[in-house]
Write a protein that holds these residues in place. Structure first.
Motif, PDB file in Angstrom:
ATOM      1  N   ASP A 186       4.713 -56.493  -8.035  1.00 30.16           N
ATOM      2  CA  ASP A 186       4.410 -57.773  -7.402  1.00 30.16           C
ATOM      3  C   ASP A 186       4.207 -58.801  -8.514  1.00 30.16           C
ATOM      4  N   THR A 187       5.156 -59.731  -8.649  1.00 29.77           N
ATOM      5  CA  THR A 187       5.080 -60.707  -9.738  1.00 29.77           C
ATOM      6  C   THR A 187       3.893 -61.653  -9.598  1.00 29.77           C
ATOM      7  N   ASP A 188       3.265 -61.703  -8.416  1.00 33.35           N
ATOM      8  CA  ASP A 188       2.082 -62.547  -8.263  1.00 33.35           C
ATOM      9  C   ASP A 188       0.925 -62.061  -9.137  1.00 33.35           C
ATOM     10  N   ASN A 189       0.972 -60.791  -9.554  1.00 31.14           N
ATOM     11  CA  ASN A 189      -0.089 -60.276 -10.424  1.00 31.14           C
ATOM     12  C   ASN A 189      -0.026 -60.874 -11.829  1.00 31.14           C
ATOM     13  N   TRP A 190       1.099 -61.560 -12.151  1.00 29.73           N
ATOM     14  CA  TRP A 190       1.204 -62.271 -13.423  1.00 29.73           C
ATOM     15  C   TRP A 190       1.045 -63.781 -13.237  1.00 29.73           C
ATOM     16  N   SER A 191       0.686 -64.206 -12.055  1.00 29.98           N
ATOM     17  CA  SER A 191       0.590 -65.632 -11.767  1.00 29.98           C
ATOM     18  C   SER A 191      -0.714 -66.208 -12.307  1.00 29.98           C
ATOM     19  N   GLU A 192      -0.792 -67.521 -12.286  1.00 27.99           N
ATOM     20  CA  GLU A 192      -2.003 -68.189 -12.767  1.00 27.99           C
ATOM     21  C   GLU A 192      -3.212 -67.866 -11.904  1.00 27.99           C
ATOM     22  N   ALA A 193      -2.986 -67.529 -10.643  1.00 22.47           N
ATOM     23  CA  ALA A 193      -4.106 -67.183  -9.769  1.00 22.47           C
ATOM     24  C   ALA A 193      -4.825 -65.933 -10.244  1.00 22.47           C
ATOM     25  N   GLN A 194      -4.106 -65.050 -10.922  1.00 20.15           N
ATOM     26  CA  GLN A 194      -4.699 -63.817 -11.454  1.00 20.15           C
ATOM     27  C   GLN A 194      -5.021 -63.918 -12.945  1.00 20.15           C
ATOM     28  N   LEU A 251       2.082 -54.979 -13.136  1.00 21.43           N
ATOM     29  CA  LEU A 251       2.780 -55.552 -11.980  1.00 21.43           C
ATOM     30  C   LEU A 251       2.359 -54.894 -10.670  1.00 21.43           C
ATOM     31  N   PRO A 276      -3.527 -56.115  -9.747  1.00 21.41           N
ATOM     32  CA  PRO A 276      -4.125 -57.118 -10.633  1.00 21.41           C
ATOM     33  C   PRO A 276      -4.955 -56.445 -11.727  1.00 21.41           C
TER      34      PRO A 276
END
Length: 664
Positions: A220-228, A294, A297
């Protein structure tokens, strides 16, 4: 009388320095050994992979990702792998040049001298002991976590805890037994050990491929996002700190060089196995760390058991058991690698007379140093019993980095060292170097080549001398013996590298803000270090007979030296204190036993201890009157090897030219 005492003291100190700086000649037949040459390139490569892929990937990955670098652990492994590759290339060249057990110890003995060789060998012994103990401790901890802490709770209930700083919370009996059992298994012979190691390593590689495949499937690429927190939640400083820790995961490739004395074709196997194993391990570490960060988190990573817990959060319980099998296989091969290398380093030092002679014996049936294996297993088991894993890993790094630094320096020194005797008719090549294909007599040898007295002989004689385009430096650098200027430049570069790294650590704030004095000091040190490298580069090299050569010498080894020193400077001060205590113990062993029993000193009599060979030929015993025309040399000139006034010999002797012109 006072002058006599000073003369006697001077002779004694001169003899002491001569002993400490004596080097070991490369043996005429480097392939001769009492050990069994039975290992193939595949065996040695899997030995290196198995020694590296163990506690590093299953224990350190979660800790670095959660507490130091986040997803930037990928860059940490890239940097750590790059630094390790610089040292690995130097090990590969030496493994081709000298396929003997002992690794960095033997290389230092041949290139620098006996004293530093003993220091390196003494620290290699500690490195492998701590490596075996730390992996045994991690192996026990992993089994304990699978059993829900039953081993720790039972041990505390039966034996109580240890309440001393620096020691473990409880005596780890399982880790003690693991060291003993695996040491006993190694006594069966090197080929059986290699087969067992290869099977476990292939299982471990298969588990890594499963982790990578399943991890990227659920990525999940969101785990590398600024939110994390982004890709670098701890900044680039966290990447550097993570690289220093991840460096531990690459410790073990030097066991490949140790296996050179048991390789069938070391000139080919050692460089291929070294580069191949390090590339495979680096790629595996990068992909596993990417899959881990990935999948979940970084805030949800469990440092104690990162990979099993990550798959557990994805509701994949079957993967947890597969990973546990891979972890135990990986840590087993790492433990076998340390217990394999340690007895052979003891054997190499004892064979040279620097350690007790009982450690230089080989069992006739198994062709394994059994006594060394017993002592190694017991000492490693004792360390694993009472010491904490974190303390073992921290103390282990400094000896490893020092060995890598010395090996990189040794490569430069040997590349620029001329032939010891220009007129030698049969120079020694690296093993398995083919002879001249146009040999009319048809004579051929498998391990020693016969050189034509043209290109190879001239290259060896020109080594350490200025290149033709830099002859204008001859008034400054040409006054010294060939190779001595490069040796002095290497020593100065090491000192300046320490100064640069200390300046970065201590005065980083002043450098960052642009304080004039910090910039001036830092700029001068960098200029001086760069000048040292440039001085090395303007001299001719000797690469004859090498099947594998480190590229871009002296720049690649110099970069390796600087990188290793940078990591050493960032170690804890208490680690340095422990290191000096261990070295002090080694100095007692060397000066009380090793110096007097060294095989390189057997030809020296008690008379030559007080007087050098040149002086012994001129003076009678008890006479302190010099010759009519003594050679005046300062201490600096003696260290750098300044030429005498009559040292104007041609590069190739006339006698050699006559041999070259005469038909065979």
């Amino acid at each position: 009388m006072p002058s006599s005492r000073r003369a006697i003291l001077g002779h004694i100190m001169s003899g002491l320095c001569t002993k400490m700086n004596r080097t070991k000649p490369v043996p005429a037949d480097v392939m001769e050994t009492p050990l069994k040459r039975c290992l193939t390139t595949f065996d040695i490569a899997l030995l290196g992979i198995g020694h590296m892929v163990g506690a590093g990937i299953y224990v350190l990955t979660g800790t670095v990702a959660k507490e130091m670098a986040g997803p930037g652990i990928i860059l940490s492994f890239v940097l750590a792998g790059f630094v390790s590759m610089l040292a690995a290339l130097c090990y590969a060249e030496f493994g081709t040049r000298v396929p003997k057990a002992g690794s960095a110890y033997v290389y230092t003995y041949i290139s620098i001298g006996e004293f530093w060789a003993f220091v390196i060998g003494w620290n290699i012994l500690l490195e492998h002991m701590l490596g075996a103990a730390s992996v045994a401790r991690a192996w026990s901890g992993y089994v304990d976590s699978m059993l829900g802490g039953w081993i720790a709770n039972t041990t505390l209930a039966l034996m109580g805890g240890i309440h001393e700083p620096g020691l473990a919370q409880y005596p780890d009996v399982l880790a003690f037994l693991v060291c003993i059992v695996y040491a006993a298994a190694l006594g069966s012979g090197v080929k059986a050990t290699a087969v067992f190691n290869s099977i476990l390593t292939l299982v471990n590689i298969g588990v890594m491929m499963v982790v990578i495949g399943v991890g990227f499937w659920y990525a999940d690429t969101d785990n590398w996002s600024e939110a994390q927190g982004g890709f670098l939640p701890f900044g680039f400083g966290g990447v550097i700190a993570g690289a220093a820790t991840c460096f531990y995961a690459f410790v073990g490739f030097d066991s490949i060089a140790t296996a050179g004395e048991e390789a069938k074709n070391p000139a080919v196997s050692i460089p291929i196995a070294t580069v191949l194993s390090l590339c495979v391990v680096t790629i595996g570490y990068i992909l596993v760390s990417a899959a881990l960060t990935l999948m979940i988190p970084i805030s949800d990573i469990n440092p104690a058991a990162s990979l099993p817990e990550a798959f557990g959060q994805l509701h994949l319980p079957w993967a947890k058991y597969i990973i546990s099998i891979g972890a135990l296989c990986g840590m087993t091969t790492t433990l076998l690698g340390s217990l394999y290398a340690l007895p052979r380093c003891m054997y190499a030092m004892a064979s040279d007379g620097l350690l007790f002679s009982c450690f230089g014996r080989i069992n006739a049936s198994t062709q394994v140093p059994l006594l060394n294996l017993i002592v190694s297993g017991l000492l490693s088991a004792a360390l694993a019993l009472v010491f904490d894993l974190a303390k073992l890993v921290e103390f282990m790094s400094i000896g490893t980095l020092l060995a890598y630094t010395i090996v990189s320096a040794s490569v430069i020194i040997l590349r620029y060292r001329p032939l010891p005797h220009v007129g030698t008719p049969n120079p020694v090549y690296a093993p398995d170097t083919p002879d001249d294909e146009n040999d009319e007599d048809g004579d051929s040898q498998s391990s020693i080549g016969t050189a034509s007295p043209t290109s190879d002989l001239i290259e060896g004689a020109l080594a350490g001398r200025l290149k033709p385009q830099f002859r204008w430096l001859d008034p400054l650098l040409g006054r010294f013996a060939p190779g001595s200027v490069v040796s002095g430049a290497v020593l100065l570069f090491v000192v300046l590298s320490f100064a640069i790294c200390l300046e970065l650590k201590v005065s980083w704030a002043q450098l960052y803000t642009g304080t004039w004095w910090a910039l001036l000091v830092y700029g001068f040190i960098i200029f001086a270090a760069s000048t040292c490298v440039a001085i090395m580069a303007v001299h001719n090299q000797n690469t004859r007979g090498l099947n594998f050569k480190v590229p871009l010498v002296p720049f690649v080894p110099a970069l390796g030296i600087f990188s290793n020193i940078m990591l050493m400077v960032h170690l804890d001060a208490l680690t340095w204190v422990r290191f000096f205590v261990w070295v002090s113990i080694g100095m007692v062993v060397y000066f009380l036993y090793g110096m007097g029993h060294s095989k390189e000193g057997e030809a020296c009599s008690s008379y030559s201890i007080l007087m050098t060979s040149s002086e012994a030929g001129k003076l009678n015993w008890g006479s302190f009157k010099g010759s009519k025309n003594p050679a005046k040399h300062t201490v600096l000139e003696r260290f750098l090897g300044r030429r005498k006034p009559n040292d104007k010999k041609p590069i190739v002797d006339d006698e050699t030219d006559e041999n070259a012109d005469s038909p065979n």
